[in-house]
Design an enzyme around this catalytic site. Structure first.
Site, PDB file in Angstrom:
ATOM      1  N   TRP A  87       0.767  -1.248   0.008  1.00  0.00           N
ATOM      2  CA  TRP A  87       0.032   0.073   0.029  1.00  0.00           C
ATOM      3  C   TRP A  87       0.792   1.269  -0.101  1.00  0.00           C
ATOM      4  O   TRP A  87       0.209   2.267   0.401  1.00  0.00           O
ATOM      5  CB  TRP A  87      -1.056   0.040   1.115  1.00  0.00           C
ATOM      6  CG  TRP A  87      -2.170  -1.173   1.048  1.00  0.00           C
ATOM      7  CD1 TRP A  87      -2.190  -2.233   1.511  1.00  0.00           C
ATOM      8  CD2 TRP A  87      -3.155  -1.050  -0.046  1.00  0.00           C
ATOM      9  NE1 TRP A  87      -3.060  -3.093   0.913  1.00  0.00           N
ATOM     10  CE2 TRP A  87      -4.066  -2.325   0.194  1.00  0.00           C
ATOM     11  CE3 TRP A  87      -3.787   0.183  -0.773  1.00  0.00           C
ATOM     12  CZ2 TRP A  87      -5.069  -2.687  -0.417  1.00  0.00           C
ATOM     13  CZ3 TRP A  87      -4.730  -0.212  -1.568  1.00  0.00           C
ATOM     14  CH2 TRP A  87      -5.391  -1.430  -1.256  1.00  0.00           C
ATOM     15  N   ASP A 332     -32.706   1.409 -16.559  1.00  0.00           N
ATOM     16  CA  ASP A 332     -33.924   2.009 -15.435  1.00  0.00           C
ATOM     17  C   ASP A 332     -33.632   3.750 -15.893  1.00  0.00           C
ATOM     18  O   ASP A 332     -32.635   4.272 -16.568  1.00  0.00           O
ATOM     19  CB  ASP A 332     -32.897   2.025 -14.444  1.00  0.00           C
ATOM     20  CG  ASP A 332     -33.460   3.004 -13.291  1.00  0.00           C
ATOM     21  OD1 ASP A 332     -34.307   2.724 -12.733  1.00  0.00           O
ATOM     22  OD2 ASP A 332     -32.679   3.688 -12.879  1.00  0.00           O
ATOM     23  N   GLU A 386     -37.681   1.760 -19.242  1.00  0.00           N
ATOM     24  CA  GLU A 386     -38.515   2.237 -18.195  1.00  0.00           C
ATOM     25  C   GLU A 386     -38.692   3.683 -18.389  1.00  0.00           C
ATOM     26  O   GLU A 386     -37.750   4.623 -18.338  1.00  0.00           O
ATOM     27  CB  GLU A 386     -37.881   2.081 -16.794  1.00  0.00           C
ATOM     28  CG  GLU A 386     -38.889   2.589 -15.708  1.00  0.00           C
ATOM     29  CD  GLU A 386     -38.099   2.930 -14.546  1.00  0.00           C
ATOM     30  OE1 GLU A 386     -38.642   2.850 -13.371  1.00  0.00           O
ATOM     31  OE2 GLU A 386     -36.846   3.346 -14.534  1.00  0.00           O
TER      32      GLU A 386
END
EC number: 2.4.1.18
Length: 666
Positions: A87, A332, A386
């Site tokens: 890291w 959507d 939709e």
């Protein structure tokens, strides 16, 4: 999705006379789509080949080494860091800048291993920040810290699909599901649990298509999967990429096709986890200023005019087809995409609303291109829009000026039912009811439904809850005598049968609603003490013979069996037989089946006559039958023979109050 050319087939888009003043606009939309394809491909490849950014960007093992690429035009330095660097942001893991804002890093094979986590450290003029790669295919959340990071996904034994997609059904009968809330226990369900416990229930139900919500990576569980951050990553709280593949594969093995919710209408504002200010700018993927803000959803709006954004989104469409072998998508929030006002507070009253200055033509072009990519890659894929606005041509072929969706959601049907719930039964208008059930554009296919997940979200009520209200808590046991519950059960069956039988080209149900799942949906949040009590499905209610829920489930299965007997059912037109508003009777014919509804709360009719085609008729479904929780007011399996009257053949039958009857002409 391919349909056979029968009576219920859409007619050409230009057959609508009200579109005559706007035909040049439609032609211009087609020209924009063609021009955009040419601009993106340079005429050197197909659009489907262009939509393969997921094979170029992100982390890939190629020719014995790891190759990582990212598009970040405003960045001045990018460093890859993670488990492999302890890291630390080390110079040897800095990316090299290529052309057009693309960055690249090549690493030896032994540097990165399956399961390692990694992030990008993005530096830009005046700032820096950690970022999850835009094309990351696996993103996990650390259970202790709550932080998200990309995960290397390259198992030694990749998942091998065993089953091909089932053949395209004559009509999609869709079971809308959410994997996380599909278990009975108050917990977040997994892909494996859904595959093992829920798939068998759906396979036995009569539905042929599963629509899975919340599949794409979203950091906040309570968003229902609609605040997406990681577009190429499966929501890891449900399991791994291979576990999702196993779910799709098992569904195919059960004869079920799988579509997923595709959320390209907006993106979450999260900066570390998502795409917001990815390279230090808000305008890499999204519009600048107020146009890039969705005030109603607290999210960001894509800039569909940018080639790089189109590359990202079109590749996302292809990715799920290629990688997970899904069979299509429900897009959507299409209304939000197509209009600069996102449909917020807007009432659509005329055709001018569909072609004015509030229309986002770039978004329409993207939708047309997305459908083209999907159907180039998978000609049998299903795409569903939709849209609440009624935009003409949305589900019409692109060749005729349409956008190219296979179907659109018939959202007016559910609105109609929930408006009627506010009225006494005797005030339900049969003409209005039938009009809304069959009110659809003749040039487009549609999917009808009584309710989806939308009606059950906290703050709302499901249909059964609107009908029975508090009586559901103490009067759903088999021996109860409660008028409110009796009414709710009777109407629940009638409403679903009327909707499914009159549907245009398909039918949808949200999981659990077929048996009248009680209460509402509420995901864990601060306001409910992070409870999972209402983010689950109580399947045992329908399995308990001492409760009345199983009557509704059994009726739903019998209803679908009637519709599935003839694969041509949904290709036939609905024909009006009798609309009797005074008597609250509605009768229509489809595919030699006569659907007879008596919505009157009190009046039963003896020897109710109506015209039919000559012949013999058998009873194939009776909502009042005892096995469906009815009062058994008719003798079972009755047959009828038509008689000849002055105006033609007719039959008479006993039609009890609040019942539905289906007769099949033999």
């Amino acid at each position: 999705m391919k349909f056979l050319p029968l009576g219920n087939e859409p007619v050409p888009l230009n057959s609508d006379p009200w579109l005559a003043p706007f035909r040049e606009k439609l032609r211009e939309r087609s020209r924009r789509a063609v021009a955009t394809v040419k601009r993106l491909t340079g005429g050197k490849s197909t659009l489907a080949e262009f939509a393969s950014g997921h094979e170029y960007f992100g982390l890939h093992f190629r020719d014995g080494e790891w190759v990582f690429r990212e598009w970040a035009p405003n960045a001045v330095r990018i460093t890859l860091f993670g488990d492999f660097s302890d890291w630390r942001k080390l110079p040897e893991y800095r990316l090299n800048r290529l052309e057009h804002g693309v960055w690249e890093l090549r690493l030896p094979a032994e540097t990165v291993r399956h399961g390692m986590h990694y992030l990008l450290f993005m530096e830009w003029p005046g700032g820096s920040g950690d970022r999850i790669p835009a094309y990351a295919r696996c993103v996990d959340q650390d259970k202790e810290t709550g932080l998200f990071a990309a995960t290397v996904w390259r198992p030694e034994q990749p998942y091998v699909f065993r089953h091909a997609s089932p053949p395209t059904p004559a009509a999609p009968l869709i079971y809308e599901s959410h994997v996380g809330m599909a278990q009975e226990e108050p917990k977040v369900g997994s892909f494996d649990e859904y595959r093992e416990k829920i798939l068998p229930k759906i396979a036995a139900s009569g539905y042929n298509t599963i629509q899975l919500m919340a599949v794409m990576g979203h950091p906040y569980y309570g968003s229902f999967g609609y605040h997406v951050a990681n577009f190429f990553a499966i929501a890891s709280r449900f399991g791994t990429p291979d576990q999702f593949k196993a779910l799709v594969d098992a569904a195919h093995g059960c004869g079920l096709r799988v579509i997923i919710d595709l959320v390209h209408s907006h993106a979450v504002k999260n900066e570390v986890e998502g795409l917001a200010k990815f390279d230090g700018t808000r305008y890499a993927y999204f519009h600048e200023g107020s146009r890039g803000e969705h005030s109603g959803w607290d999210s960001l709006c894509f800039n569909y005019a940018k080639p790089e954004v189109l590359h990202f989104l079109l590749s996302n469409c292809r990715f799920y087809l290629d990688e997970y072998r899904v069979d299509g998508f429900r897009f959507d929030g299409v209304t939000s995409m197509m209009y600069l006002h996102h449909g917020l507070g807007k009432t659509f009253t005329g055709y001018d609303d569909y072609f004015g200055g509030d229309v986002d033509e770039d978004a329409l072009t993207y939708l047309a291109l997305a459908n083209r990519v999907i159907h180039e890659v998978r000609p049998d894929a299903l795409t569903v829009a939709e849209d609440v606005s009624g935009m003409p041509g949305l589900a019409a072929p692109a060749s005729g000026g349409g956008i190219g969706f296979d179907c659109r959601m018939a959202m007016g049907v559910t609105d109609m039912w929930f408006k009627l719930f506010d009225l006494p039964d005797q005030d339900w208008n049969m003409f209005y009811l039938f009009h809304e059930l069959t009110n659809r554009r003749r040039d487009e296919r549609s999917i009808s439904y009584v309710e989806s997940h939308d009606q059950a979200i906290v703050g709302g009520k499901t249909a059964i809850f609107r009908l029975a209200d508090a009586a559901m808590y103490d009067a759903m046991h088999a021996g109860s005598q409660n008028l409110a519950v009796d009414r709710a059960i009777a109407l629940h069956k009638m409403i679903r049968l009327a909707t499914a039988a009159a549907a245009g080209h398909g039918y949808l149900n949200f999981m659990g609603n077929e048996f009248g799942h009680p209460e509402w949906i509420d995901f864990p949040r601060e306001g409910n003490g992070w409870s999972l009590q209402h983010a689950r499905r109580q399947w045992s209610l329908a399995d308990e013979p001492g409760l009345r829920y199983h009557f509704l489930r059994d009726f739903d299965r019998a209803m679908l069996e009637v519709l599935n007997r003839n694969p041509e059912f949904f290709r036939r037109r609905v024909q009006t037989v009798r609309i009797d508003d005074c008597g609250k009777v509605l009768i229509f014919e489809r595919d030699d089946c006569y659907f007879c509804f008596n919505f009157h709360p009190e009046n039963s009719y003896f020897d109710y006559g109506f015209e039919v085609l000559p012949g013999e008729f058998e009873t194939v479904l009776d909502s009042d039958a005892p096995e469906f929780g009815g009062f058994s007011r008719r003798a079972p399996e009755q047959r009828y023979w038509s008689r000849q009257g002055q105006s033609g053949a007719f039959i008479t039958l006993y039609l009890p109050s609040r019942t539905a009857l289906v007769l099949k002409r033999i």
